[in-house]
Enzyme design. Structure first.
Site, short mmCIF file in Angstrom:
data_model
loop_
_atom_site.label_atom_id
_atom_site.label_comp_id
_atom_site.label_asym_id
_atom_site.label_seq_id
_atom_site.Cartn_x
_atom_site.Cartn_y
_atom_site.Cartn_z
CE LYS A 83 -3.32 2.73 2.58
NZ LYS A 83 -4.05 2.94 3.85
N GLY B 225 -8.65 9.15 9.03
CA GLY B 225 -9.03 9.20 10.43
C GLY B 225 -10.11 10.21 10.77
N GLY C 27 -11.16 7.76 5.76
CA GLY C 27 -12.23 8.71 6.04
C GLY C 27 -13.56 8.10 6.41
CG ASN D 178 -6.46 1.27 11.41
OD1 ASN D 178 -5.24 1.32 11.33
ND2 ASN D 178 -7.04 0.85 12.51
CB SER D 179 -9.57 5.58 12.54
OG SER D 179 -8.22 5.87 12.28
#
Length: 293
Positions: free
Chosen positions: A117, A178, A206, A227-228
């Site tokens: 990535k 995030g 996002g 992720n977040s």
């Protein structure tokens, strides 16, 4: 070295009639999950299992500092072995093409995978990808034999240049990393899908709620990476499951065909627009029936 392969079969209830591919690698899950920011290694492992992800990202800069990672890297390695998921190292934190290329080669040596990535950030406030440095790094890494997953903006021209450089897919952002804002520019994302019909497109960054992921899949995107939204949830494992279900629902809606939007009301039950009356019942039907003896 960590050899991450897809040896394990997909779960029995994972759709086998709707796979997607990265090169020769066949995938079933459309949920790519990051590994940063979880409250504990046990919670991270539970989230990875609940997501049923087949692609797990990890930042190489964090790996290089593994002596103080409190067991996270060991948890990721074990989960990969247990599930057969594939590792996707990332170049998070890089600001130039040269730095990203150097880090990518270290990742390939450490993890024994050509998948990468690619992140090259150009703005400290929004963490927006730098299109010029990103393209330069992508072109070099493709020449070096990497399978490059470029984290990019939703700019159509930039995306075309990345495809021309040899990237097998694109990962445009939905919103700043995030931020949890969801799809800030659905028009641009829809344009990418329409103008690049044969490209594999993954919304990356996002997303904050499962509904955001469902929307991305409903637009025709092939997968999402986040992720977040899971790591920072009150219950990350439950949130990972919620995202998985939303992604599956969004993909099913895309395949079924989402109805077109209208700027006016359209009656769901059509009528003639004229008054009408029910016909009189036949005379024999109106006559009283003789009592039953």
């Amino acid at each position: 070295m960590l050899q991450a392969t897809l040896g394990a079969p997909p779960p029995a209830d994972m759709a086998d009639d709707d796979p997607w591919q990265v090169g020769s690698v066949r995938l079933h899950s459309r949920f790519l999950l990051g590994t940063a920011g979880y409250p504990s290694p046990a919670v991270l492992q539970g989230a990875l299992l609940a997501a049923r992800t087949q692609v797990v990202t990890v930042g190489l800069k964090r790996t290089l500092a593994a002596a103080g990672d409190n067991g996270y890297i060991a948890t990721i390695r074990q989960t990969l072995r247990d599930t057969g998921a594939r590792l996707l190292p990332n170049t998070a934190g890089c600001r130039t093409a040269r730095e990203a290329v150097q880090l990518a080669h270290m990742a390939r040596e450490l993890y024994d995978t050509p998948w990468l990535k690619l992140e090259v950030v150009g703005d400290e406030h929004t963490l927006q990808p730098d299109p010029f440095e990103l393209l330069a790094a992508a072109a070099q890494l493709v020449r070096d034999g990497f399978t490059v997953f470029p984290y990019c903006t939703d700019d159509l021209v930039t995306c075309r240049r990345l495809l021309d450089a040899g990237c097998p897919l694109l990962m445009p952002w939905g919103a700043p990393i995030g931020s949890g804002q969801g799809l800030l520019n659905p028009f641009a994302l829809r344009t990418l899908r329409e103008r690049l019909p044969d490209a594999t497109l993954i919304v990356d960054a996002g997303l904050g709620a499962p509904s955001h992921a469902a929307q991305a899949l409903e637009l025709g995107f092939d997968a999402v990476l986040l992720n977040s939204a899971v790591a920072h949830a009150r219950e990350p494992v439950a949130m990972a499951r919620a995202f998985r279900l939303a992604i599956e629902g969004g993909r099913a809606a895309w395949r079924a065909g989402v109805m077109a939007r209208q700027d006016f009301a359209v009656a769901s039950t059509p009528v003639s627009g004229e008054p009408f009356t029910l016909p009189d019942a036949p005379a024999d039907a109106r006559a009283p029936r003789p009592a039953t003896p």
